[in-house]
Design an enzyme around this catalytic site. Structure first.
Site, PDB file in Angstrom:
ATOM      1  N   LYS A  50       0.865  -1.179   0.000  1.00 56.91           N
ATOM      2  CA  LYS A  50       0.000   0.000   0.000  1.00 56.91           C
ATOM      3  C   LYS A  50       0.901   1.227   0.000  1.00 56.91           C
ATOM      4  O   LYS A  50       1.590   1.501   0.975  1.00 56.91           O
ATOM      5  CB  LYS A  50      -0.920   0.012   1.221  1.00 56.91           C
ATOM      6  CG  LYS A  50      -1.933   1.148   1.188  1.00 56.91           C
ATOM      7  CD  LYS A  50      -2.805   1.152   2.422  1.00 56.91           C
ATOM      8  CE  LYS A  50      -3.930   2.183   2.287  1.00 56.91           C
ATOM      9  NZ  LYS A  50      -3.409   3.548   2.015  1.00 56.91           N
ATOM     10  N   PHE A 122      -2.442   0.454 -10.407  1.00 55.68           N
ATOM     11  CA  PHE A 122      -2.928  -0.718  -9.677  1.00 55.68           C
ATOM     12  C   PHE A 122      -4.252  -1.241 -10.207  1.00 55.68           C
ATOM     13  O   PHE A 122      -4.757  -2.254  -9.711  1.00 55.68           O
ATOM     14  CB  PHE A 122      -2.993  -0.495  -8.161  1.00 55.68           C
ATOM     15  CG  PHE A 122      -3.767   0.693  -7.687  1.00 55.68           C
ATOM     16  CD1 PHE A 122      -5.134   0.791  -7.867  1.00 55.68           C
ATOM     17  CD2 PHE A 122      -3.124   1.717  -7.018  1.00 55.68           C
ATOM     18  CE1 PHE A 122      -5.854   1.878  -7.401  1.00 55.68           C
ATOM     19  CE2 PHE A 122      -3.829   2.825  -6.547  1.00 55.68           C
ATOM     20  CZ  PHE A 122      -5.201   2.902  -6.739  1.00 55.68           C
ATOM     21  N   ARG A 192     -17.380   0.851  -2.587  1.00 51.30           N
ATOM     22  CA  ARG A 192     -16.706  -0.004  -1.594  1.00 51.30           C
ATOM     23  C   ARG A 192     -16.836  -1.468  -1.995  1.00 51.30           C
ATOM     24  O   ARG A 192     -17.918  -1.967  -2.238  1.00 51.30           O
ATOM     25  CB  ARG A 192     -17.342   0.220  -0.230  1.00 51.30           C
ATOM     26  CG  ARG A 192     -16.594  -0.413   0.934  1.00 51.30           C
ATOM     27  CD  ARG A 192     -15.332   0.329   1.267  1.00 51.30           C
ATOM     28  NE  ARG A 192     -15.554   1.728   1.585  1.00 51.30           N
ATOM     29  CZ  ARG A 192     -14.582   2.608   1.792  1.00 51.30           C
ATOM     30  NH1 ARG A 192     -13.306   2.226   1.668  1.00 51.30           N
ATOM     31  NH2 ARG A 192     -14.856   3.867   2.059  1.00 51.30           N
ATOM     32  N   LYS A 198      -7.512  -3.655   2.465  1.00 54.98           N
ATOM     33  CA  LYS A 198      -6.281  -3.038   2.949  1.00 54.98           C
ATOM     34  C   LYS A 198      -5.916  -3.604   4.316  1.00 54.98           C
ATOM     35  O   LYS A 198      -6.780  -3.843   5.156  1.00 54.98           O
ATOM     36  CB  LYS A 198      -6.411  -1.521   3.007  1.00 54.98           C
ATOM     37  CG  LYS A 198      -7.562  -0.986   3.834  1.00 54.98           C
ATOM     38  CD  LYS A 198      -7.649   0.525   3.689  1.00 54.98           C
ATOM     39  CE  LYS A 198      -8.883   1.089   4.382  1.00 54.98           C
ATOM     40  NZ  LYS A 198      -9.018   2.549   4.201  1.00 54.98           N
TER      41      LYS A 198
END
Length: 282
Positions: A50, A122, A192, A198
């Protein structure tokens, strides 16, 4: 004459508003991550670091921030970029969030300002394949464009959670922020998503309350935040995590509290500090 001046002022005001508005476009429709769940089967996911940069959305013509603000990128930066959307991160390197954030907010920049910045891909929002297929497409795109600024974030696979958390420790220990897990068979969906996760570490620490700040808005008449001091001498405010009852009757000055945080800012202040509890007397 007064009416003429008033009319000209109105016209200029409207024109200035139109210029300001042109700098912000509708927010890009992007995919958002969920939080890690303990029952997740890590073998179904591709895992990447991340990055602590600024999210960028290449529309095929220009770069937008998550809020829809246009980024003043020189043409040479995006030379060879495709005419379809890319979801990624404008990144200067680990521990450089403040610098890249300030650069992205600037209205006028030069190419030399961007020479060390990378756009780390990404995802490909309009690609119809699974994430595994999109990852392969991004690798092929990076090779085709062959730009010093366009790269794809490397994805890894792990056989169990022990290996996953070992990688997390390694990344965080090297100054990284955490990990992102992409379900390898998932399609890109706006909003979402449970298929992108994460994983960031949270640490506990203690500090002494040295003051209270007044609340605003719905917290008017209550405590807005605790001003605390760490054993290392760092002073900062903690407003998150306080219940309504604690805002009305906050921990007294001199009380030692426990808080959670996610890494440190460049100034050494705990990042995203959240009140956890008053330390119990042993």
């Amino acid at each position: 004459m007064l009416r003429v001046h008033s009319f000209l002022f109105s016209v200029l005001f409207l024109m200035s508003c139109m210029v300001c508005q042109s700098e912000t476009l509708p927010k890009p429709e992007i995919q958002l991550a969920s939080h890690y769940a303990a029952d997740l089967d890590v073998t179904d996911y591709l895992v990447s670091e991340k990055l602590d940069g600024v999210r960028g959305y290449w529309t095929g013509k220009q770069m937008l921030t998550r809020s829809g603000r246009t980024v003043d990128l020189p043409a040479t930066f995006t030379q060879g970029f495709p005419q379809y959307p890319i979801d990624g991160e404008l990144w200067l390197g680990r521990g450089q969030f403040e610098q890249i954030s300030a650069l992205v907010r600037r209205q006028e920049t030069q190419m030399q300002d961007w020479q060390f910045v990378s756009f780390m891909m990404f995802d490909l929002p309009q690609h119809n394949g699974s994430f595994e297929q999109r990852y392969l497409a991004m690798q092929q795109l990076a090779q085709k464009v062959n730009s010093v600024h366009l790269h794809v974030i490397s994805q890894l696979t792990f056989t169990d959670n022990k290996a996953l958390f070992s990688e997390l420790d390694s990344v965080v220990g090297a100054g990284g922020e955490g990990l992102m897990l992409h379900y390898r068979h998932a399609f890109y969906t706006v909003g979402r998503s449970q298929f992108i996760v994460k994983l960031k570490p949270k640490y506990d620490a203690e500090a002494v309350v040295i003051g209270h700040t007044a609340g605003k808005g719905k917290y008017t008449g209550q405590v807005g935040a605790l001003t605390v001091k760490t054993p290392q001498g760092k002073v900062f405010n903690i407003g998150s995590g306080l219940s309504d009852k604690q805002r009305q009757n906050p921990p007294a000055i001199g009380t030692t509290i426990t808080y959670q945080y996610v890494g440190f800012t460049q100034k050494g202040t705990p990042r995203f500090a959240t009140f956890l509890r008053v330390r119990s007397v042993q």
